[in-house]
Scaffold this motif. Structure first.
Motif, PDB file in Angstrom:
ATOM      1  N   ASN A 134       4.998   5.802 -26.003  1.00 61.23           N
ATOM      2  CA  ASN A 134       5.272   7.123 -25.446  1.00 61.23           C
ATOM      3  C   ASN A 134       4.970   7.133 -23.957  1.00 61.23           C
ATOM      4  O   ASN A 134       3.918   6.658 -23.522  1.00 61.23           O
ATOM      5  CB  ASN A 134       4.427   8.189 -26.151  1.00 61.23           C
ATOM      6  CG  ASN A 134       4.757   8.303 -27.628  1.00 61.23           C
ATOM      7  OD1 ASN A 134       5.903   8.531 -27.994  1.00 61.23           O
ATOM      8  ND2 ASN A 134       3.753   8.129 -28.469  1.00 61.23           N
ATOM      9  N   LYS A 166       3.890  12.571 -19.837  1.00 63.43           N
ATOM     10  CA  LYS A 166       4.728  13.699 -19.455  1.00 63.43           C
ATOM     11  C   LYS A 166       5.035  13.639 -17.959  1.00 63.43           C
ATOM     12  O   LYS A 166       4.138  13.450 -17.139  1.00 63.43           O
ATOM     13  CB  LYS A 166       4.026  15.017 -19.787  1.00 63.43           C
ATOM     14  CG  LYS A 166       4.877  16.249 -19.513  1.00 63.43           C
ATOM     15  CD  LYS A 166       4.157  17.517 -19.918  1.00 63.43           C
ATOM     16  CE  LYS A 166       5.013  18.752 -19.647  1.00 63.43           C
ATOM     17  NZ  LYS A 166       4.305  20.002 -20.058  1.00 63.43           N
ATOM     18  N   GLY A 167       6.293  13.771 -17.622  1.00 60.97           N
ATOM     19  CA  GLY A 167       6.711  13.743 -16.226  1.00 60.97           C
ATOM     20  C   GLY A 167       6.805  12.362 -15.621  1.00 60.97           C
ATOM     21  O   GLY A 167       7.081  12.236 -14.420  1.00 60.97           O
ATOM     22  N   TYR A 168       6.609  11.315 -16.448  1.00 61.51           N
ATOM     23  CA  TYR A 168       6.582   9.949 -15.902  1.00 61.51           C
ATOM     24  C   TYR A 168       7.914   9.566 -15.270  1.00 61.51           C
ATOM     25  O   TYR A 168       7.946   9.000 -14.170  1.00 61.51           O
ATOM     26  CB  TYR A 168       6.223   8.953 -17.009  1.00 61.51           C
ATOM     27  CG  TYR A 168       6.262   7.509 -16.553  1.00 61.51           C
ATOM     28  CD1 TYR A 168       5.191   6.954 -15.870  1.00 61.51           C
ATOM     29  CD2 TYR A 168       7.384   6.710 -16.792  1.00 61.51           C
ATOM     30  CE1 TYR A 168       5.228   5.636 -15.437  1.00 61.51           C
ATOM     31  CE2 TYR A 168       7.427   5.394 -16.365  1.00 61.51           C
ATOM     32  CZ  TYR A 168       6.346   4.861 -15.685  1.00 61.51           C
ATOM     33  OH  TYR A 168       6.388   3.563 -15.248  1.00 61.51           O
TER      34      TYR A 168
END
Length: 212
Positions: free
Chosen positions: A192, A195-197
């Motif tokens: 995973n 977030k925002g990667y």
């Protein structure tokens, strides 16, 4: 007189056919595609070392002779399938900005690399490539050519818009664009992404390309 005879060409299904002109073998495209699909499934399930023609034929629902009519060995079959990845290509983004193009490319590539089949096959073939130069060459072509084509077009579009200077080093640009995501998805095999990667990666990569 015409002689009708039963042939086991492709062996699924068996039926009565006329002999092909001049003795040529007729290879059904649907059977060929079924075999190629079975290769991906077999590689993901057991890996290259344990993969067998018998297992591929069983998954494809054909006899072994249908496989051997097309490829003379497991190696040649895998090389053909892997090499075909190079011509499949990725869509070239056209969002109107370098950062937007990179963001879209990363979203598509991330989904592809995290696909259950790809996530099993690529690391296994990379390990096999260390021992087999033919697989190494095919892997390099499949992985590099597709990315190189898209990356060069993204950079060319950015040059036309004046976002990067003309004459950016293509090899360095490819490394900057493709390296980070490949490292995380294939080498580290992170299931995973934070977030925002992808947005952060697109922003950072765009900044690096503009600084070249």
């Amino acid at each position: 007189m015409l002689v009708r005879m039963t042939t086991n060409a492709d062996e699924a299904p068996k039926r009565t056919r006329r002999r092909a002109p001049a003795g040529a073998a007729v290879l059904r495209e649907d059977v060929t595609e079924a075999i190629r699909a079975a290769v991906f499934e077999e590689l993901a399930a057991v890996g290259y070392a344990r993969m067998s023609i018998e297992g591929i034929a069983r998954r494809a629902g054909v006899g072994k002779t249908a496989v051997y009519r097309r490829w003379r060995s497991k190696l040649h079959l895998v090389l053909d399938v892997v090499s075909a990845m190079a011509v499949m290509g990725l869509p070239v983004p056209d969002t109107g900005s370098l950062e937007g193009d990179l963001r879209l490319l990363y979203e598509v590539t991330s989904r592809a690399l995290r696909h259950p089949v790809a996530s099993q096959i690529i690391p296994d073939l990379q390990a096999e490539a260390a021992r087999n130069p033919d697989i190494a060459d095919a892997m390099q072509k499949a992985l590099r050519d597709g990315q190189d084509s898209v990356a060069s077009k993204i950079v060319a579009a950015a040059e036309e818009r004046g976002e990067v200077r003309p004459g950016v080093n293509p090899d360095l640009a490819l490394d900057l664009i493709s390296g980070p995501l490949y490292w995380r998805a294939v080498v580290i095999r992170s299931a995973n992404l934070p977030k925002g990667y992808l947005a952060d990666l697109a922003r950072a990569t765009a900044g690096a390309l503009k600084a070249l």
